[in-house]
Scaffold this active site. Structure first.
Site, PDB file in Angstrom:
ATOM      1  N   LYS A 123      44.318  29.731  43.735  1.00 62.63           N
ATOM      2  CA  LYS A 123      43.423  28.654  44.194  1.00 62.63           C
ATOM      3  C   LYS A 123      42.264  28.452  43.215  1.00 62.63           C
ATOM      4  O   LYS A 123      41.945  27.329  42.848  1.00 62.63           O
ATOM      5  CB  LYS A 123      42.857  28.975  45.598  1.00 62.63           C
ATOM      6  CG  LYS A 123      43.928  29.209  46.657  1.00 62.63           C
ATOM      7  CD  LYS A 123      43.340  29.460  48.021  1.00 62.63           C
ATOM      8  CE  LYS A 123      42.493  30.710  48.141  1.00 62.63           C
ATOM      9  NZ  LYS A 123      43.251  31.993  47.996  1.00 62.63           N
ATOM     10  N   ARG A 148      37.042  43.424  41.129  1.00 68.70           N
ATOM     11  CA  ARG A 148      36.350  43.012  42.355  1.00 68.70           C
ATOM     12  C   ARG A 148      36.494  44.099  43.414  1.00 68.70           C
ATOM     13  O   ARG A 148      37.534  44.746  43.507  1.00 68.70           O
ATOM     14  CB  ARG A 148      36.988  41.705  42.874  1.00 68.70           C
ATOM     15  CG  ARG A 148      36.159  40.478  42.604  1.00 68.70           C
ATOM     16  CD  ARG A 148      36.884  39.189  42.883  1.00 68.70           C
ATOM     17  NE  ARG A 148      37.366  39.014  44.250  1.00 68.70           N
ATOM     18  CZ  ARG A 148      37.851  37.871  44.731  1.00 68.70           C
ATOM     19  NH1 ARG A 148      37.893  36.798  43.952  1.00 68.70           N
ATOM     20  NH2 ARG A 148      38.288  37.785  45.963  1.00 68.70           N
ATOM     21  N   ARG A 164      43.594  41.949  53.278  1.00 67.92           N
ATOM     22  CA  ARG A 164      43.363  40.505  53.086  1.00 67.92           C
ATOM     23  C   ARG A 164      44.649  39.725  53.356  1.00 67.92           C
ATOM     24  O   ARG A 164      44.623  38.634  53.931  1.00 67.92           O
ATOM     25  CB  ARG A 164      42.891  40.231  51.658  1.00 67.92           C
ATOM     26  CG  ARG A 164      41.446  40.642  51.427  1.00 67.92           C
ATOM     27  CD  ARG A 164      41.137  40.823  49.957  1.00 67.92           C
ATOM     28  NE  ARG A 164      41.172  39.600  49.186  1.00 67.92           N
ATOM     29  CZ  ARG A 164      41.238  39.565  47.852  1.00 67.92           C
ATOM     30  NH1 ARG A 164      41.286  40.694  47.161  1.00 67.92           N
ATOM     31  NH2 ARG A 164      41.253  38.423  47.216  1.00 67.92           N
ATOM     32  N   ARG A 204      39.679  29.080  56.990  1.00 64.24           N
ATOM     33  CA  ARG A 204      40.517  30.284  56.998  1.00 64.24           C
ATOM     34  C   ARG A 204      40.963  30.664  58.393  1.00 64.24           C
ATOM     35  O   ARG A 204      41.663  31.670  58.552  1.00 64.24           O
ATOM     36  CB  ARG A 204      39.723  31.450  56.410  1.00 64.24           C
ATOM     37  CG  ARG A 204      39.877  31.607  54.917  1.00 64.24           C
ATOM     38  CD  ARG A 204      39.022  32.770  54.484  1.00 64.24           C
ATOM     39  NE  ARG A 204      39.659  33.597  53.513  1.00 64.24           N
ATOM     40  CZ  ARG A 204      39.545  33.436  52.194  1.00 64.24           C
ATOM     41  NH1 ARG A 204      38.843  32.453  51.710  1.00 64.24           N
ATOM     42  NH2 ARG A 204      40.131  34.268  51.377  1.00 64.24           N
ATOM     43  N   ARG A 255      43.925  42.271  38.590  1.00 64.11           N
ATOM     44  CA  ARG A 255      42.932  41.282  38.127  1.00 64.11           C
ATOM     45  C   ARG A 255      41.649  41.966  37.666  1.00 64.11           C
ATOM     46  O   ARG A 255      41.192  42.934  38.277  1.00 64.11           O
ATOM     47  CB  ARG A 255      42.607  40.303  39.255  1.00 64.11           C
ATOM     48  CG  ARG A 255      41.470  39.357  38.902  1.00 64.11           C
ATOM     49  CD  ARG A 255      41.316  38.213  39.871  1.00 64.11           C
ATOM     50  NE  ARG A 255      41.062  38.654  41.232  1.00 64.11           N
ATOM     51  CZ  ARG A 255      40.969  37.836  42.263  1.00 64.11           C
ATOM     52  NH1 ARG A 255      41.133  36.533  42.098  1.00 64.11           N
ATOM     53  NH2 ARG A 255      40.744  38.308  43.472  1.00 64.11           N
TER      54      ARG A 255
HETATM   55  P1  AP5 Z   1      43.110  33.301  41.468  1.00 57.20           P
HETATM   56  O1  AP5 Z   1      43.183  31.924  40.903  1.00 57.20           O
HETATM   57  O2  AP5 Z   1      41.817  34.042  41.339  1.00 57.20           O
HETATM   58  O3  AP5 Z   1      43.630  33.289  42.978  1.00 57.20           O
HETATM   59  P2  AP5 Z   1      42.865  32.921  44.306  1.00 57.20           P
HETATM   60  O4  AP5 Z   1      43.889  32.319  45.206  1.00 57.20           O
HETATM   61  O5  AP5 Z   1      41.635  32.101  44.009  1.00 57.20           O
HETATM   62  O6  AP5 Z   1      42.515  34.395  44.767  1.00 57.20           O
HETATM   63  P3  AP5 Z   1      41.200  34.998  45.383  1.00 57.20           P
HETATM   64  O7  AP5 Z   1      41.412  36.476  45.389  1.00 57.20           O
HETATM   65  O8  AP5 Z   1      39.982  34.514  44.713  1.00 57.20           O
HETATM   66  O9  AP5 Z   1      41.331  34.407  46.801  1.00 57.20           O
HETATM   67  P4  AP5 Z   1      40.749  34.878  48.143  1.00 57.20           P
HETATM   68  O10 AP5 Z   1      41.122  33.742  48.996  1.00 57.20           O
HETATM   69  O11 AP5 Z   1      41.154  36.208  48.645  1.00 57.20           O
HETATM   70  O12 AP5 Z   1      39.244  35.157  47.775  1.00 57.20           O
HETATM   71  P5  AP5 Z   1      37.911  34.400  48.140  1.00 57.20           P
HETATM   72  O13 AP5 Z   1      37.035  34.594  46.988  1.00 57.20           O
HETATM   73  O14 AP5 Z   1      38.160  33.024  48.670  1.00 57.20           O
HETATM   74  O15 AP5 Z   1      44.286  34.145  40.810  1.00 57.20           O
HETATM   75  C1  AP5 Z   1      44.464  35.510  41.095  1.00 57.20           C
HETATM   76  C2  AP5 Z   1      44.994  36.254  39.859  1.00 57.20           C
HETATM   77  O16 AP5 Z   1      46.288  35.762  39.543  1.00 57.20           O
HETATM   78  C3  AP5 Z   1      44.149  36.042  38.593  1.00 57.20           C
HETATM   79  O17 AP5 Z   1      44.164  37.235  37.845  1.00 57.20           O
HETATM   80  C4  AP5 Z   1      44.859  34.915  37.847  1.00 57.20           C
HETATM   81  O18 AP5 Z   1      44.648  34.992  36.469  1.00 57.20           O
HETATM   82  C5  AP5 Z   1      46.317  35.175  38.240  1.00 57.20           C
HETATM   83  N1  AP5 Z   1      47.107  33.943  38.357  1.00 57.20           N
HETATM   84  C6  AP5 Z   1      46.724  32.757  38.919  1.00 57.20           C
HETATM   85  N2  AP5 Z   1      47.746  31.888  38.892  1.00 57.20           N
HETATM   86  C7  AP5 Z   1      48.802  32.554  38.344  1.00 57.20           C
HETATM   87  C8  AP5 Z   1      50.158  32.189  38.048  1.00 57.20           C
HETATM   88  N3  AP5 Z   1      50.631  30.955  38.321  1.00 57.20           N
HETATM   89  N4  AP5 Z   1      50.959  33.124  37.494  1.00 57.20           N
HETATM   90  C9  AP5 Z   1      50.483  34.380  37.192  1.00 57.20           C
HETATM   91  N5  AP5 Z   1      49.208  34.784  37.432  1.00 57.20           N
HETATM   92  C10 AP5 Z   1      48.397  33.874  37.996  1.00 57.20           C
HETATM   93  O19 AP5 Z   1      37.406  35.256  49.415  1.00 57.20           O
HETATM   94  C11 AP5 Z   1      36.983  36.599  49.288  1.00 57.20           C
HETATM   95  C12 AP5 Z   1      36.421  37.088  50.617  1.00 57.20           C
HETATM   96  O20 AP5 Z   1      35.292  36.281  51.024  1.00 57.20           O
HETATM   97  C13 AP5 Z   1      37.381  37.013  51.824  1.00 57.20           C
HETATM   98  O21 AP5 Z   1      38.242  38.127  51.873  1.00 57.20           O
HETATM   99  C14 AP5 Z   1      36.365  36.977  52.993  1.00 57.20           C
HETATM  100  O22 AP5 Z   1      35.830  38.260  53.243  1.00 57.20           O
HETATM  101  C15 AP5 Z   1      35.257  36.098  52.432  1.00 57.20           C
HETATM  102  N6  AP5 Z   1      35.468  34.673  52.751  1.00 57.20           N
HETATM  103  C16 AP5 Z   1      35.703  33.674  51.851  1.00 57.20           C
HETATM  104  N7  AP5 Z   1      35.860  32.498  52.496  1.00 57.20           N
HETATM  105  C17 AP5 Z   1      35.725  32.750  53.819  1.00 57.20           C
HETATM  106  C18 AP5 Z   1      35.831  31.953  54.986  1.00 57.20           C
HETATM  107  N8  AP5 Z   1      36.106  30.634  54.922  1.00 57.20           N
HETATM  108  N9  AP5 Z   1      35.657  32.549  56.179  1.00 57.20           N
HETATM  109  C19 AP5 Z   1      35.370  33.851  56.275  1.00 57.20           C
HETATM  110  N10 AP5 Z   1      35.283  34.685  55.209  1.00 57.20           N
HETATM  111  C20 AP5 Z   1      35.465  34.138  53.985  1.00 57.20           C
END
Ligand code: AP5
Length: 216
Positions: free
Chosen positions: A16, A159, A170, A92, A126
């Site tokens: 994402k 992270r 997660r 979410r 990552r």
């Molecule tokens: P990346 O692009 O970083 O993936 P992502 O989907 O953005 O993953 P995140 O870990 O950031 O998502 P998340 O939803 O858990 O975290 P968030 O920060 O929102 O890619 C991941 C890896 O894969 C990278 O190394 C990249 O290089 C690689 N990659 C990407 N595409 C690829 C491909 N096609 N092929 C190969 N490799 C690839 O949330 C974190 C925390 O915040 C949550 O757990 C929660 O505690 C809190 N939080 C956030 N939003 C809310 C909400 N709305 N409500 C409540 N709590 C929340």
């Protein structure tokens, strides 16, 4: 053409953030990401709210969701200042999805899917730059110098929520809380399922043509 209003949704590690950067560059829209907003405010005092834990950090390190009232406010404020956006990390759960309906309409909903095994590999390997946030991977996307960001020379770190236990939790939270949101959106005209297992470039090609189709 009005600036596109895009929701990108999918499990942790689906890409994402990676694809949101492309959308921001291509369409000149804002990246609204609850994950980054919360990471920048990890130690915000939540004790005035009726919550189990006192800071976002305590929820995030375990891989649990931060309480809705905290994230709803972040998104509401960001949306009211945006002319076109990609919304990443919200909603979410179904309560957040209901809240979003009262805040804005959406032109396209991109739902990325990737197998659990691949997600675990991507997330536990990552590394992110502590300064500029650039993403790397210990096997698939290594920097020129180990531990150092190619872009800004910053230190590469893991992270707190990319440990094996937090990642497993997660993914479980995603299955229980967020998959029902995707089920709720499926069938709408704006909804498009995207295979997130291709290379980042292949996934981007599919995303770009989908967004262009839905906004022209
Ligand atoms: P990346 O692009 O970083 O993936 P992502 O989907 O953005 O993953 P995140 O870990 O950031 O998502 P998340 O939803 O858990 O975290 P968030 O920060 O929102 O890619 C991941 C890896 O894969 C990278 O190394 C990249 O290089 C690689 N990659 C990407 N595409 C690829 C491909 N096609 N092929 C190969 N490799 C690839 O949330 C974190 C925390 O915040 C949550 O757990 C929660 O505690 C809190 N939080 C956030 N939003 C809310 C909400 N709305 N409500 C409540 N709590 C929340």
């Amino acid at each position: 053409m009005a600036a596109p209003r895009i929701l990108i949704i999918g499990p942790p590690g689906a890409g994402k953030g990676t694809q949101s950067s492309n959308l921001v560059s291509e369409y000149g829209i804002d990246h609204i990401t609850t994950g980054d907003a919360l990471r920048a405010n990890k130690d915000m005092d939540l004790s005035h709210l009726d919550t189990d834990r006192d800071t976002p950090r305590a929820y995030m390190e375990a891989g649990d969701l931060v309480p809705d009232e905290v994230v709803n406010e972040i998104v509401d404020t960001a949306l009211s200042n945006a002319d076109g956006f990609v919304l990443d990390g919200y909603p979410r759960n179904t309560d957040q999805a209901e809240e979003l309906e009262s805040m804005t309409g959406l032109d396209v909903i991109l739902s990325l899917s990737v197998s659990r095994e691949e997600l675990i590999d991507r997330l536990t390997g990552r590394r992110v730059c502590d300064d500029c946030g650039e993403n790397y991977h210990v096997e698939f996307d290594q920097p020129e110098t180990e531990g150092v960001c190619d872009e800004c020379g910053g230190e590469l770190i893991q992270r707190d929520d990319d440990t094996r236990d937090a990642v497993e939790n997660r993914l479980d939270v995603f299955d229980e809380e967020t998959q029902p949101v995707i089920d709720h959106y499926e069938g709408r005209d704006e909804f498009v399922a995207i295979d997130g297992e291709g290379t980042p470039a292949d996934v981007w090609t599919e995303i770009k043509s989908t967004v262009d189709e839905h906004t022209n």
